[in-house]
Design a protein around this motif. Structure first.
Motif, PDB file in Angstrom:
ATOM      1  N   ARG A 163       0.798  -1.220   0.000  1.00  0.00           N
ATOM      2  CA  ARG A 163       0.000   0.000   0.000  1.00  0.00           C
ATOM      3  C   ARG A 163       0.838   1.282   0.000  1.00  0.00           C
ATOM      4  NH1 ARG A 163      -3.870  -0.073   4.816  1.00  0.00           N
ATOM      5  NH2 ARG A 163      -4.651   1.783   3.714  1.00  0.00           N
ATOM      6  N   ILE A 164       2.144   1.135   0.089  1.00  0.00           N
ATOM      7  CA  ILE A 164       3.023   2.301   0.147  1.00  0.00           C
ATOM      8  C   ILE A 164       3.711   2.457  -1.209  1.00  0.00           C
ATOM      9  CG2 ILE A 164       4.982   3.349   1.334  1.00  0.00           C
ATOM     10  CD1 ILE A 164       2.449   3.010   3.042  1.00  0.00           C
ATOM     11  N   PRO A 165       3.796   3.661  -1.747  1.00  0.00           N
ATOM     12  CA  PRO A 165       4.430   3.858  -3.057  1.00  0.00           C
ATOM     13  C   PRO A 165       5.877   3.376  -3.061  1.00  0.00           C
ATOM     14  CG  PRO A 165       4.157   5.955  -1.910  1.00  0.00           C
ATOM     15  CD  PRO A 165       3.375   4.939  -1.137  1.00  0.00           C
ATOM     16  N   ILE A 166       6.262   2.752  -4.159  1.00  0.00           N
ATOM     17  CA  ILE A 166       7.613   2.195  -4.268  1.00  0.00           C
ATOM     18  C   ILE A 166       8.099   2.353  -5.705  1.00  0.00           C
ATOM     19  CG2 ILE A 166       6.627  -0.107  -4.607  1.00  0.00           C
ATOM     20  CD1 ILE A 166       9.123  -1.280  -3.298  1.00  0.00           C
ATOM     21  N   ASN A 223       0.474  -1.864  -8.941  1.00  0.00           N
ATOM     22  CA  ASN A 223      -0.128  -0.535  -8.824  1.00  0.00           C
ATOM     23  C   ASN A 223       0.565   0.380  -7.827  1.00  0.00           C
ATOM     24  OD1 ASN A 223      -2.122  -1.166 -10.696  1.00  0.00           O
ATOM     25  ND2 ASN A 223      -3.516  -1.984  -9.135  1.00  0.00           N
ATOM     26  N   SER A 224       1.494  -0.159  -7.047  1.00  0.00           N
ATOM     27  CA  SER A 224       2.229   0.673  -6.088  1.00  0.00           C
ATOM     28  C   SER A 224       3.383   1.422  -6.735  1.00  0.00           C
ATOM     29  CB  SER A 224       2.770  -0.186  -4.934  1.00  0.00           C
ATOM     30  OG  SER A 224       1.720  -0.766  -4.196  1.00  0.00           O
ATOM     31  N   LEU A 225       3.646   1.165  -8.017  1.00  0.00           N
ATOM     32  CA  LEU A 225       4.802   1.747  -8.687  1.00  0.00           C
ATOM     33  C   LEU A 225       4.657   3.248  -8.870  1.00  0.00           C
ATOM     34  CD1 LEU A 225       7.496   1.198 -10.191  1.00  0.00           C
ATOM     35  CD2 LEU A 225       6.137   1.073 -12.292  1.00  0.00           C
ATOM     36  N   VAL A 226       5.722   3.977  -8.522  1.00  0.00           N
ATOM     37  CA  VAL A 226       5.808   5.409  -8.810  1.00  0.00           C
ATOM     38  C   VAL A 226       6.907   5.634  -9.844  1.00  0.00           C
ATOM     39  CG1 VAL A 226       4.916   6.152  -6.579  1.00  0.00           C
ATOM     40  CG2 VAL A 226       7.372   5.819  -6.851  1.00  0.00           C
ATOM     41  N   ARG A 227       6.714   6.672 -10.649  1.00  0.00           N
ATOM     42  CA  ARG A 227       7.630   6.981 -11.745  1.00  0.00           C
ATOM     43  C   ARG A 227       8.013   8.460 -11.657  1.00  0.00           C
ATOM     44  NH1 ARG A 227       3.397   3.717 -13.407  1.00  0.00           N
ATOM     45  NH2 ARG A 227       2.153   5.609 -13.402  1.00  0.00           N
ATOM     46  N   PRO A 228       9.201   8.833 -12.116  1.00  0.00           N
ATOM     47  CA  PRO A 228      10.223   8.052 -12.822  1.00  0.00           C
ATOM     48  C   PRO A 228      11.183   7.290 -11.931  1.00  0.00           C
ATOM     49  CG  PRO A 228      10.808  10.368 -12.850  1.00  0.00           C
ATOM     50  CD  PRO A 228       9.459  10.287 -12.220  1.00  0.00           C
ATOM     51  N   GLY A 229      11.150   7.508 -10.595  1.00  0.00           N
ATOM     52  CA  GLY A 229      11.943   6.700  -9.680  1.00  0.00           C
ATOM     53  C   GLY A 229      13.247   7.331  -9.238  1.00  0.00           C
ATOM     54  N   HIS A 230      13.938   6.604  -8.364  1.00  0.00           N
ATOM     55  CA  HIS A 230      15.259   6.924  -7.806  1.00  0.00           C
ATOM     56  C   HIS A 230      15.331   8.371  -7.326  1.00  0.00           C
ATOM     57  CE1 HIS A 230      19.318   6.443  -6.692  1.00  0.00           C
ATOM     58  NE2 HIS A 230      19.835   7.128  -7.701  1.00  0.00           N
ATOM     59  N   GLY A 231      16.215   9.192  -7.870  1.00  0.00           N
ATOM     60  CA  GLY A 231      16.445  10.527  -7.338  1.00  0.00           C
ATOM     61  C   GLY A 231      15.445  11.576  -7.752  1.00  0.00           C
ATOM     62  N   PHE A 232      14.395  11.183  -8.445  1.00  0.00           N
ATOM     63  CA  PHE A 232      13.402  12.138  -8.936  1.00  0.00           C
ATOM     64  C   PHE A 232      12.161  12.158  -8.041  1.00  0.00           C
ATOM     65  CE2 PHE A 232      15.760  10.334 -12.448  1.00  0.00           C
ATOM     66  CZ  PHE A 232      16.146  11.437 -13.183  1.00  0.00           C
TER      67      PHE A 232
END
Length: 375
Positions: A163-166, A223-232
């Protein structure tokens, strides 16, 4: 604090926290917090210009020795998420299964080097592209480090009930991977002239391997995926796949276009376009970066406390105004410092995210209110 880069600390963009056990972390509270910002993220993403503010909580140990321990990494990151809710921002923070920058190299039998108190490192051992190709032993997912990343994702999802964005793990550009983590950097330069076809084959192979590994991570996260990821600054509402592409600074425009862009686009397939990051001052190469097909966002450091050689904010603001490419900036400093650099950055027709590292919620509120008052 002087407006200069502090060489006495390990991470100028880091925030120290006290670790928190998963059972002590209120999943419902953070889920509700993320949801409360989600519509604003979606609205910002759809605009052609405007500004959003993000206060990144980067825990230094997570991006260093602690990445070896997925339990400790999660506990530190959960503590950072908890602390972040007190800081005024438009985009929430997220979990990241970070396990070093040499994950793809493991598929070529390049071992991780662990030194006490340091992030894992790799040394590019190959002197020719053909030698590297001949040493490939597995897919990234089957490699030792690739398995660790997938296991970390599964652990994070299990402990937070998904349930937490990753985000995905760190995605380095194929150029970074081949020119630093697979090949000796000097040998890479010679190969551009001596064996360009072999080098292009290696770069394209790495791009395809990375794409396959990215797809496995994405399928796990769902569905927990956030983009663009890493340092952004990242959100479920955003698009693109972030790449660290720091070695662009070593190549001419012609060489970069000839060798580097196609493999990166291959790795970014399925994400609507790549997102660019480089440390240092790349503002003079803005036209080259803007020419990357389907580029969605570009990230650069602004301010003397952020990077030993930061970008000129006035140059960046002018370069990306009216470009349809979102400018992502990182600025370390107190409110006066951050707002001063932002005044030099802002430009009509510019769409940007300002990432801050303010010490207190009170300082963050001043920066947040000041930036939005200027737009």
């Amino acid at each position: 604090m002087k407006d200069e880069f502090n060489t006495s600390i390990a991470d100028s963009q880091g925030t120290r926290v006290v670790s928190m056990k998963p059972q002590d972390f209120d999943i419902d509270e953070y889920s509700d917090y993320e949801f409360s910002l989600l519509e604003g993220c979606r609205a910002f993403w759809e605009k052609s210009e405007g500004v959003a503010v993000y206060r990144r909580f980067r825990v230094p140990d997570v991006f260093s020795w602690a990445c070896a321990d997925r339990t400790l990494s999660l506990e530190l990151q959960l503590a950072a998420l908890k602390k972040s809710m007190a800081f005024k921002m438009d985009i929430p923070n997220f979990l990241e299964p970070w396990y070093g920058i040499g994950v793809v190299s493991s598929a070529f039998a390049v071992p991780y080097l662990w030194k006490d108190g340091q992030a894992p490192a790799v040394e590019g051992p190959f002197m020719t592209a053909r030698e590297a190709l001949d040493h490939r032993i597995s897919t990234v997912a089957e490699s030792e480090e690739g398995r660790k990343v997938l296991e970390m994702i599964e652990y994070f999802l299990d402990q937070t009930k998904g349930r937490i964005p990753i985000s995905l793990g760190d995605t380095q550009s194929p150029l970074n991977i081949v020119s630093s983590y697979l090949m000796d950097s000097t040998a890479f330069m010679y190969e551009m002239f001596d064996n360009p076809d072999d080098l292009k084959e290696l770069l394209n192979t790495v791009g395809q391997m990375e794409k396959e590994f990215i797809d496995k991570q994405r399928n796990l996260i769902g569905n927990s995926l956030v983009r663009p990821g890493h340092g952004f600054a990242s959100s479920r509402s955003f698009e693109g796949l972030g790449f660290s592409d720091d070695n662009i600074l070593m190549f001419s425009d012609e060489a970069y276009k000839d060798f580097a862009i196609k493999p990166m686009l291959r790795a970014a397939e399925g994400f609507k376009g790549p997102v660019f990051h480089s440390c240092g001052n790349w503002s003079g190469r803005a036209d080259l970066i803007k020419s990357i097909p389907s580029l969605i966002m570009a990230d650069g450091a602004v301010g003397n406390q952020t990077d030993p050689l930061p970008n000129d904010p006035a140059v960046l603001g002018k370069a990306f105004a009216d470009s349809s490419i979102l400018l992502h900036t990182r600025i370390v400093g107190d409110p006066e410092t951050v707002l001063g650099y932002f005044d030099r950055l802002r430009h009509d027709g510019l769409k940007c995210i300002v990432t801050t590292y303010c010490e207190s919620p009170e300082e963050q509120s001043k920066v947040y209110d000041g930036i939005h008052a200027r737009y």
